[in-house]
Every structure is written in structure tokens, then in C-alpha cells.
Design a protein around this motif. Structure first.
Motif, PDB file in Angstrom:
ATOM      1  N   CYS A 161     -21.936 -64.825  58.098  1.00 26.55           N
ATOM      2  CA  CYS A 161     -21.736 -63.702  59.060  1.00 26.55           C
ATOM      3  C   CYS A 161     -22.275 -62.300  58.223  1.00 26.55           C
ATOM      4  O   CYS A 161     -21.944 -62.080  57.283  1.00 26.55           O
ATOM      5  CB  CYS A 161     -20.321 -63.581  59.299  1.00 26.55           C
ATOM      6  SG  CYS A 161     -20.063 -62.457  60.656  1.00 26.55           S
TER       7      CYS A 161
ATOM      8  N   ILE B 193     -13.415 -63.480  63.468  1.00 27.64           N
ATOM      9  CA  ILE B 193     -14.863 -63.959  62.734  1.00 27.64           C
ATOM     10  C   ILE B 193     -14.320 -65.340  62.087  1.00 27.64           C
ATOM     11  O   ILE B 193     -13.215 -65.362  61.275  1.00 27.64           O
ATOM     12  CB  ILE B 193     -15.387 -62.992  62.164  1.00 27.64           C
ATOM     13  CG1 ILE B 193     -16.131 -62.276  62.969  1.00 27.64           C
ATOM     14  CG2 ILE B 193     -16.667 -64.095  61.412  1.00 27.64           C
ATOM     15  CD1 ILE B 193     -16.786 -61.057  62.115  1.00 27.64           C
TER      16      ILE B 193
ATOM     17  N   LEU C 157     -15.948 -64.913  66.908  1.00 30.46           N
ATOM     18  CA  LEU C 157     -17.540 -65.378  66.508  1.00 30.46           C
ATOM     19  C   LEU C 157     -17.440 -66.300  65.499  1.00 30.46           C
ATOM     20  O   LEU C 157     -16.538 -66.401  64.645  1.00 30.46           O
ATOM     21  CB  LEU C 157     -18.257 -64.104  65.948  1.00 30.46           C
ATOM     22  CG  LEU C 157     -18.738 -62.849  66.875  1.00 30.46           C
ATOM     23  CD1 LEU C 157     -17.509 -62.330  67.790  1.00 30.46           C
ATOM     24  CD2 LEU C 157     -19.628 -61.860  66.100  1.00 30.46           C
TER      25      LEU C 157
ATOM     26  N   LEU D  79     -20.998 -57.056  61.153  1.00 30.07           N
ATOM     27  CA  LEU D  79     -20.263 -57.734  62.145  1.00 30.07           C
ATOM     28  C   LEU D  79     -18.760 -57.774  61.447  1.00 30.07           C
ATOM     29  O   LEU D  79     -17.859 -57.521  62.123  1.00 30.07           O
ATOM     30  CB  LEU D  79     -20.643 -59.022  62.551  1.00 30.07           C
ATOM     31  CG  LEU D  79     -21.898 -59.170  63.056  1.00 30.07           C
ATOM     32  CD1 LEU D  79     -22.271 -60.635  63.619  1.00 30.07           C
ATOM     33  CD2 LEU D  79     -22.114 -58.338  64.360  1.00 30.07           C
TER      34      LEU D  79
ATOM     35  N   ASP E 169     -28.215 -64.553  61.666  1.00 27.97           N
ATOM     36  CA  ASP E 169     -28.678 -64.753  60.631  1.00 27.97           C
ATOM     37  C   ASP E 169     -30.236 -65.446  60.584  1.00 27.97           C
ATOM     38  O   ASP E 169     -30.992 -64.970  59.467  1.00 27.97           O
ATOM     39  CB  ASP E 169     -27.880 -65.902  59.551  1.00 27.97           C
ATOM     40  CG  ASP E 169     -28.201 -65.980  58.422  1.00 27.97           C
ATOM     41  OD1 ASP E 169     -28.529 -64.980  57.666  1.00 27.97           O
ATOM     42  OD2 ASP E 169     -28.281 -67.204  57.671  1.00 27.97           O
TER      43      ASP E 169
ATOM     44  N   ASN F  49     -23.080 -66.101  64.660  1.00 28.59           N
ATOM     45  CA  ASN F  49     -23.504 -65.754  63.474  1.00 28.59           C
ATOM     46  C   ASN F  49     -24.745 -66.495  62.596  1.00 28.59           C
ATOM     47  O   ASN F  49     -25.640 -65.651  62.068  1.00 28.59           O
ATOM     48  CB  ASN F  49     -22.288 -66.038  62.451  1.00 28.59           C
ATOM     49  CG  ASN F  49     -21.030 -65.351  62.856  1.00 28.59           C
ATOM     50  OD1 ASN F  49     -20.854 -64.414  63.271  1.00 28.59           O
ATOM     51  ND2 ASN F  49     -19.867 -65.830  62.146  1.00 28.59           N
TER      52      ASN F  49
ATOM     53  N   THR G 241     -16.194 -67.517  59.471  1.00 31.19           N
ATOM     54  CA  THR G 241     -17.377 -67.884  58.531  1.00 31.19           C
ATOM     55  C   THR G 241     -17.006 -68.496  57.244  1.00 31.19           C
ATOM     56  O   THR G 241     -16.034 -69.085  57.113  1.00 31.19           O
ATOM     57  CB  THR G 241     -18.186 -66.538  58.218  1.00 31.19           C
ATOM     58  OG1 THR G 241     -19.305 -66.806  57.832  1.00 31.19           O
ATOM     59  CG2 THR G 241     -17.099 -65.363  57.483  1.00 31.19           C
TER      60      THR G 241
END
Lengths: 175, 175
Positions: free
Chosen positions: B142, B12, B137, B146, B113, B109, B14
Motif C-alpha cells: 500500500c 487499510i 482498501l 494512502l 502499486d 493497493n 496490507t
């Protein structure tokens, strides 16, 4: 050519997380799609990166310095010093010639942090950046003097890291 | 083919800084150099990205959803919902077929959201990830559910941002 004249910034990717060099590669890839002329100078390491093949396909020039070994920060070898200095000279040369729109100095922050190259020379490099050049510096432990001169500093931290779970570096993903 | 079988992780990217999508692009570029089969699904936006040309040159498949407009988080349009759901269905389909080594879900993400897609369906997607697939991702904010399922989470923050100094997004660098 979709290229247009404009202000080039000084960007820094630093922090302890993964993704600094990767983000610089993505930036190079995006710029290549606009037919910008891009050079990447590797300061600290030479691996058989998967990206070398992709860089070639995209017409991005790569100048590789450093060795295949990790540099011992407490005891860098003469070769480490020599390689890092040659990388910096190459950066100065490319900037002087002005052939590139984007210049990525990969792991230069670490080379400074390890005292392989003088901070002052890198500061001078930043201060002399041509208006149109996009200059990108990567590597952890970026010195404050460089951060102060940057237009954009991205700090990448990590929450979890698979290496900590014992997963080894995997070809094609991390290198 | 340099490709080798191995564990694929959930990664991920983010945080509020620049470089999330860019890092994912760099990851795709690196993997492409190893002849991995890569797909990128854009969940939230369609721009004339410079990277589209580069992706094509590298043989990376791109599936574009979303619109050219920014989504209003307080009042998403029916088209926003529809596009995000189609993107998620495409992700589920590609994962089921198993043709790809690397699957990048760009801005998913944010889609979660903004409640454009159900968190539960994305959690299910992660839980069903095939062993060998690398799943990436991106996007700010995020959800914790996840993050808990990821092997590697890179948080990108920014110190300075040129937009704050009034510099506009520049073609070839930011898009």
C-alpha cells in the motif's frame, strides 16, 4: 457439494492489530460458500455481534462461551475459568465427533495466555487434529508451542487505530 | 434496521501475509448482520470464489473487474489497465451516489502499486469520502500516501505459509 477431501491445516491469527476474528469470519464465510460444515467456538466473550445473524444465514454453527465482561488477566473470575474450560471441552468433543470441516477457536490464544485453560490440553488438541479438519486459532499473544505446531501463522499489527483518536467502537463494524 | 448514523473510517489491510481480503470479507459479513448496505469491488482478479455464494446469501453486492490471470507487474496487458480503471470508475460512481454504508475496494493497493490506476485519483477518492461511509482498501504494498489518509491500517505478516511447504491452494479455504 463442491467440497473435496484434502489436507486441513492449522492456522493461527495473532498479533496486536485488529482483524484476527474478522479474518476468521471471512474464512468461515468463504468455506460456507463451498458448503463446508463450519463451527466457531468463542472462548472469551459474548457480545451481541452483528455476525451472529450473518452466521445463521450462512448455516455456520456458533458455540458461545465467556461472559459479557472483559476478563481481568490478573484476577480472572471462577466463571471465566469455567467458561473457557467448557469451550475447550466443546472443541475436543467436536473434533472427536468429526462432523465439521472447519473449526474456529476464537480467542483461544488469549484463554491460554491468561491461564484459563492449560496449554498442554491445547497442544494435545492440535496434535490430535484429524487430517481433513481445518483448525483456526485466533487471539493475541499466541504461545510459541502453538505457533510451532501451526502450518500458517498470520500476525496482524496496526499502524494507526481510530480508538487512539478517541473514536468509540461502532456497531456493525467492530462488533 | 439496527443501523445508526456515525463516522465511517478509512481502513487499510496490507502486508505480505494471508488474510487481507479475508478480513475484509469478515468485516462485510459483520456489517451485513446489522443490515448495512455493502459493496465490494474487485480490482485485480476474477476467480470462482466460494465467497460469491455467501455474499449473495448475505445481500452483499459484488462488482468484479480484472481477469482470471495474474497480472504481470512488469508488463500489464491493456485489458489489465482497462479493468482496473473501470473498477476505479465504479468506486467513484458508488461513492458519488451514496447508496452504500460500506465500500470495500479489494486489491486496489496492488492496482496502484502496479500503476494500473493513478495514485492521485485514489487519493482524491479518499479525500472525498462521505462522512458516513466506511471505506476499506486491501492489497499488499500500500502506497504511503494512502496509509497517511487512513484511520486504521492493519499489516498482516506471516510466519509460516503452507505453500512454502508445497501445499497447493485449497478450494473453500483460500479461494
Amino acid at each position: 457439494m463442491e467440497k473435496e477431501d484434502g489436507l486441513g491445516l492449522i492456522q493461527i491469527y495473532t498479533g496486536d492489530g485488529k482483524g484476527k476474528t474478522t479474518a476468521a469470519l471471512g474464512l468461515a464465510m468463504r468455506a460456507a460458500g463451498h458448503d463446508f460444515k463450519i463451527a466457531i467456538i468463542q472462548f472469551m466473550k459474548i457480545w451481541n455481534y452483528g455476525e451472529i445473524k450473518s452466521l445463521r444465514r450462512l448455516g455456520i454453527d456458533l458455540f458461545r462461551y465467556g461472559t459479557r465482561e472483559f476478563v481481568d488477566p490478573k484476577n480472572p473470575s471462577p466463571i471465566d475459568f469455567d467458561q473457557a474450560r467448557r469451550a475447550l471441552s466443546k472443541a475436543e468433543e467436536l473434533m472427536r465427533k468429526g462432523d465439521y470441516d472447519v473449526l474456529i477457536l476464537d480467542e483461544i490464544n488469549v484463554a491460554v495466555d491468561f491461564n484459563l485453560i492449560a496449554l498442554k490440553r491445547v497442544v494435545d488438541l492440535l496434535d490430535k487434529k484429524p487430517h481433513n479438519l481445518e483448525l483456526v486459532l485466533t487471539g493475541r499473544n499466541c504461545p510459541q508451542e502453538l505457533i510451532e505446531r501451526a502450518d500458517l501463522v498470520s500476525i496482524i499489527d496496526e499502524i494507526k487505530h481510530p480508538y487512539k483518536k478517541g473514536v468509540e467502537a461502532r456497531k456493525g463494524i467492530e462488533f
